[in-house]
Design an enzyme around this catalytic site. Structure first.
Site, PDB file in Angstrom:
ATOM      1  N   LYS A  50      19.575 -26.497  58.686  1.00 41.39           N
ATOM      2  CA  LYS A  50      19.463 -27.902  59.097  1.00 41.39           C
ATOM      3  C   LYS A  50      18.011 -28.216  59.472  1.00 41.39           C
ATOM      4  O   LYS A  50      17.486 -29.274  59.132  1.00 41.39           O
ATOM      5  CB  LYS A  50      20.395 -28.172  60.291  1.00 41.39           C
ATOM      6  CG  LYS A  50      21.880 -28.173  59.892  1.00 41.39           C
ATOM      7  CD  LYS A  50      22.819 -28.150  61.092  1.00 41.39           C
ATOM      8  CE  LYS A  50      24.265 -27.967  60.677  1.00 41.39           C
ATOM      9  NZ  LYS A  50      25.198 -27.806  61.796  1.00 41.39           N
TER      10      LYS A  50
ATOM     11  N   GLN B 296      25.528 -26.813  68.081  1.00 39.25           N
ATOM     12  CA  GLN B 296      26.115 -25.987  67.015  1.00 39.25           C
ATOM     13  C   GLN B 296      27.409 -25.335  67.514  1.00 39.25           C
ATOM     14  O   GLN B 296      27.429 -24.691  68.551  1.00 39.25           O
ATOM     15  CB  GLN B 296      25.104 -24.921  66.571  1.00 39.25           C
ATOM     16  CG  GLN B 296      25.556 -24.088  65.392  1.00 39.25           C
ATOM     17  CD  GLN B 296      25.791 -24.918  64.126  1.00 39.25           C
ATOM     18  OE1 GLN B 296      24.990 -25.769  63.770  1.00 39.25           O
ATOM     19  NE2 GLN B 296      26.904 -24.664  63.448  1.00 39.25           N
TER      20      GLN B 296
ATOM     21  N   ASP C 140      26.538 -35.942  65.058  1.00 38.03           N
ATOM     22  CA  ASP C 140      27.716 -35.321  64.436  1.00 38.03           C
ATOM     23  C   ASP C 140      28.914 -36.281  64.441  1.00 38.03           C
ATOM     24  O   ASP C 140      29.942 -35.984  63.860  1.00 38.03           O
ATOM     25  CB  ASP C 140      28.102 -34.023  65.180  1.00 38.03           C
ATOM     26  CG  ASP C 140      27.423 -32.804  64.562  1.00 38.03           C
ATOM     27  OD1 ASP C 140      27.222 -32.806  63.331  1.00 38.03           O
ATOM     28  OD2 ASP C 140      27.107 -31.859  65.309  1.00 38.03           O
TER      29      ASP C 140
END
Ligand code: NDP
Length: 292
Positions: free
Chosen positions: A53, A97, A120
């Protein structure tokens, strides 16, 4: 034999366009969008995901920061760190994460992320907005699926789409996007008739055989086989499972490719698109801050 839906190529094209949008935004506002990733512990897969990412960010002209915390970090310490990032004006997007170590309350941590930095799209504010068709961010993996379908002009309007899996990350938001009237990519890539299956669905063979488009997000290696599909179905395999021979999806690629009209590979399908959509959300977050 099915055509292969090339997620890598589609993601690269999306990222090229996005890099131009980021450059234009930076020229107009003198602001560089910035994504902060929070990585707890040293799970090897999570480290790889975060590294990918960050590298995708740098290729798109997006700044990234990595906050590494020890596996034993306390809930309160992690919450303090999130709060610091929430208040840092140079940080536009925050990603925690997953999975987090078992002693941490994941829901509480995700809920602590400022909704305007929640790239997200996990925060209840953002999920609610999504369901009401007024999204602030789009959930990365489901958005990636829609982008891939659009790239190959595989419209969903009026189609029976069967989503297997009802997780908060994939299945649920996927179904929410598909059933919308207008949809973020237009009405052709919304307006589906959606059926959602899960581990308590019992015998799904009749349902799977009715799918014009089947989206598998199960987390069980190669568990959907070609015999279960309707001939000519489009198969989107979100699953990523590590087995002895490498990475495989939730569908058995060989047997499904014989029957389907189009299918995603694993790897090289939805994975690259998920990362690209995270970048898109980071730019959205920076636009929100600067009102551009
Ligand atoms: P979860 O484990 O959170 O959810 C799996 C879902 O599948 C659950 O809703 C579960 O039902 C359902 N399920 C499990 N077994 C069956 C079965 N035999 N029949 C029908 N439904 C079943 O996983 P995620 O949604 O997070 O991820 C799914 C897969 O997608 C994983 O392989 C993951 O690695 C991958 N993934 C890939 C991404 C990408 O970028 N390509 C991004 C995110 C995930 P129930 O709710 O009843 O338990």
């Amino acid at each position: 034999m099915a055509i292969i839906l090339d997620g890598k190529k589609t993601a690269n094209q999306f990222r090229e366009t996005l890099a131009r949008q980021v450059a234009d935004f930076a020229a107009e506002t003198a602001v560089i969008p910035c994504l902060a990733a929070v990585l707890v512990g040293d799970d090897p897969a999570s480290q790889v995901y975060v590294r990918n990412k960050q590298s995708a960010c740098s290729q798109a002209g997006i700044a990234s920061r990595l906050l590494r915390l020890p596996a034993g970090v306390l809930q309160t310490e992690l919450l303090d760190e999130i709060e610091r990032l929430n208040h840092d004006p140079a940080v536009h997007g925050i990603l925690v994460q997953l999975p987090l170590p078992g002693h941490l309350n994941t829901q509480q941590i995700l809920d602590a992320v400022d909704p305007s930095k929640d790239v997200d799209c996990f925060h209840p504010d953002n999920v609610g907005r999504l369901v009401q068709e007024r999204p602030r961010f789009l959930p990365c993996t489901p958005h990636g699926v829609l982008q891939l379908l659009q790239a190959y002009q595989l419209k969903t309007a009026g189609k029976h789409v069967v989503v297997v899996g009802r997780s908060e990350i994939v299945g649920k938001p996927m179904a929410a996007l598909l059933m919308q009237k207008n949809g973020p990519l237009g009405a052709d890539y919304a307006n589906a008739m959606v059926t959602v299956c899960h581990s308590r669905s019992g015998d799904t063979s009749n349902i799977l055989r009715q799918a014009d488009i089947l989206i598998a997000a199960i987390g069980q290696p190669q568990c959907i086989r070609g015999e279960q599909l309707r001939p000519g179905a489009v198969v989107i395999d979100v699953g990523i499972n590590r087995i002895a021979t490498g990475l495989v999806g939730d569908v058995d690629f060989e047997s499904c490719a014989e029957v389907a009209s189009a299918i995603t590979p694993v790897p090289g399908g939805i994975g690259p698109l998920t990362v690209a959509m995270l970048l898109d959300n980071t730019l959205r977050a920076a636009r929100l801050r600067t009102k551009h």
